[in-house]
Motif scaffolding. Sequence first.
Motif, mmCIF file in Angstrom:
data_model
loop_
_atom_site.group_PDB
_atom_site.id
_atom_site.type_symbol
_atom_site.label_atom_id
_atom_site.label_comp_id
_atom_site.label_asym_id
_atom_site.label_seq_id
_atom_site.Cartn_x
_atom_site.Cartn_y
_atom_site.Cartn_z
ATOM 1 N N SER B 62 0.834 -1.203 0.000
ATOM 2 C CA SER B 62 0.000 0.000 0.000
ATOM 3 C C SER B 62 0.863 1.246 0.000
ATOM 4 N N LEU B 96 5.343 3.267 -14.359
ATOM 5 C CA LEU B 96 4.707 2.035 -14.827
ATOM 6 C C LEU B 96 5.678 1.265 -15.717
ATOM 7 N N TYR B 129 -6.393 -5.489 -3.091
ATOM 8 C CA TYR B 129 -7.212 -4.510 -3.811
ATOM 9 C C TYR B 129 -8.053 -5.250 -4.840
ATOM 10 N N ASN B 130 -9.343 -5.167 -4.716
ATOM 11 C CA ASN B 130 -10.237 -5.784 -5.705
ATOM 12 C C ASN B 130 -9.933 -7.269 -5.916
ATOM 13 N N GLY B 132 -7.218 -8.851 -5.629
ATOM 14 C CA GLY B 132 -5.951 -9.086 -6.312
ATOM 15 C C GLY B 132 -4.859 -8.293 -5.618
ATOM 16 N N LEU B 133 -3.678 -8.346 -6.191
ATOM 17 C CA LEU B 133 -2.573 -7.535 -5.680
ATOM 18 C C LEU B 133 -2.822 -6.070 -6.006
ATOM 19 N N PRO B 134 -2.380 -5.162 -5.145
ATOM 20 C CA PRO B 134 -2.389 -3.754 -5.556
ATOM 21 C C PRO B 134 -1.578 -3.595 -6.839
ATOM 22 N N GLY B 135 -2.094 -2.788 -7.759
ATOM 23 C CA GLY B 135 -1.373 -2.574 -9.007
ATOM 24 C C GLY B 135 0.040 -2.074 -8.772
ATOM 25 N N ALA B 136 0.198 -1.219 -7.773
ATOM 26 C CA ALA B 136 1.525 -0.651 -7.502
ATOM 27 C C ALA B 136 2.522 -1.745 -7.114
ATOM 28 N N LYS B 138 2.261 -5.031 -7.899
ATOM 29 C CA LYS B 138 2.507 -5.881 -9.066
ATOM 30 C C LYS B 138 3.443 -5.178 -10.047
ATOM 31 N N ASN B 139 3.287 -3.887 -10.153
ATOM 32 C CA ASN B 139 4.170 -3.112 -11.019
ATOM 33 C C ASN B 139 5.626 -3.239 -10.555
ATOM 34 N N ILE B 141 6.890 -5.706 -8.879
ATOM 35 C CA ILE B 141 7.321 -7.077 -9.174
ATOM 36 C C ILE B 141 7.674 -7.207 -10.654
ATOM 37 N N ASP B 142 6.865 -6.591 -11.503
ATOM 38 C CA ASP B 142 7.149 -6.659 -12.946
ATOM 39 C C ASP B 142 8.516 -6.044 -13.250
#
Lengths: 246, 246
Positions: B62, B96, B129-130, B132-136, B138-139, B141-142
Amino acid sequence: MSFVSCLPEPGQRRPPAHHPGVFLAGEGRGRRAVEPGYNRRFRDTTVGGFMKTYRVGYLIGSLSSTSINRVLSKALVMLAPSDLEMIEIPISDLGLYSPDYDADYPPEARALKQRLASVDAVLFITPEYNRGLPGALKNAIDWASRPWGQNSFARKPAAMIGASPGKIGTAVAQQNLKSVLSFCNAPQMSAPEAYIQFTPGLFTDTGEVTDPTTAQFLTDYMDSFRAFICRVTAVLKDSGEIEAAA
Amino acid sequence: MSFVSCLPEPGQRRPPAHHPGVFLAGEGRGRRAVEPGYNRRFRDTTVGGFMKTYRVGYLIGSLSSTSINRVLSKALVMLAPSDLEMIEIPISDLGLYSPDYDADYPPEARALKQRLASVDAVLFITPEYNRGLPGALKNAIDWASRPWGQNSFARKPAAMIGASPGKIGTAVAQQNLKSVLSFCNAPQMSAPEAYIQFTPGLFTDTGEVTDPTTAQFLTDYMDSFRAFICRVTAVLKDSGEIEAAA
């Protein structure tokens, strides 16, 4: 309520069999060249004497300048029925979501929500990153789902498709997305599923599909999505839920 | 190979039973106040006459300024055995991810990968979040997983924990993360699992745990993670895979 039939009448769904652009569906059938743009010109899914165009916002999960999912999006735009207006909803300019913004969204995030509010349905066209959604796409979904009570996906018909060089064709990312969209209360088209293996030469850079079987599948996919949008929209209108969710 | 025993000897794992800081583990046991900082002072997991400190990088999913997962991270830092050096790896300054950067990562992403390279293990402390993983997260991790062949998580011992106001306590996000880390080839601690319901007053803002049962659980969790890191590291060292993966 107004009445819009969700299924094209028999004979209107495909061009007549003798048309030179016709090909046969199904794996293993012979491959014939697809006449560029034939779908847009010859298919007409308007029925019941009532023209209804649906606005479909599509989100591309990859930010790559050479994205194969962007190529796939071009193919889908070309193959979509003429009464689907396809509009890209960009995600690349968003910052990282934080709940700190819930009280005052930045302009890019407000624009995302306005664009989602302006469309009838959402199509996700996404790669799989590390057996999950790309972080950038999940970040866009997080923005769109918030602030609490203003979830942009509520009651919005949705579908997903993805291309990958590998054989599982984004299947795991899509499973992830199904879970997310379910929580976001977006009615999802569950069939047909579309896991596209992006083999060399299958698409041109401009999105022309060189393999008739694949072109037919994608055409059917978009037809099915149109029918799904129509069904969901009719049901929601009938129950007054579109207004309630708006 | 050098030898480091992975399990503390009997009697060293916990302070003596008559110490005022002692409490009983297990749900439904009586609650007693936890003496702040007692773990750091009284536990000593050094064994076999060989002191080994493990550097644990932790990522907080978060970006909220009032994140309950950040509060949880403070608790975990306090309750961790003294031979785990806990180092936050920030994710909020990343842009991103796009494959376009693979040839030349921006400074923030290079810093992320350098920080990950400098730690022995990774702990994910994340909200859901929703579903799933928070987009931030996962970003991040990517970014860390790329470029191809330079995956920062390869052979890096990992664990996950999350706090949520709800009862499922980030369970779905963690399932998502398991899938992702599996692909990233990070050995994962599969037990104990830790789904923390963040009820009012359970933690102070500075991360003190007010409920002895929870404090004991989190203490055991961090002890287990230390043992897991030790086991994985010993195995990798023995097989030469740490060098191979570095």
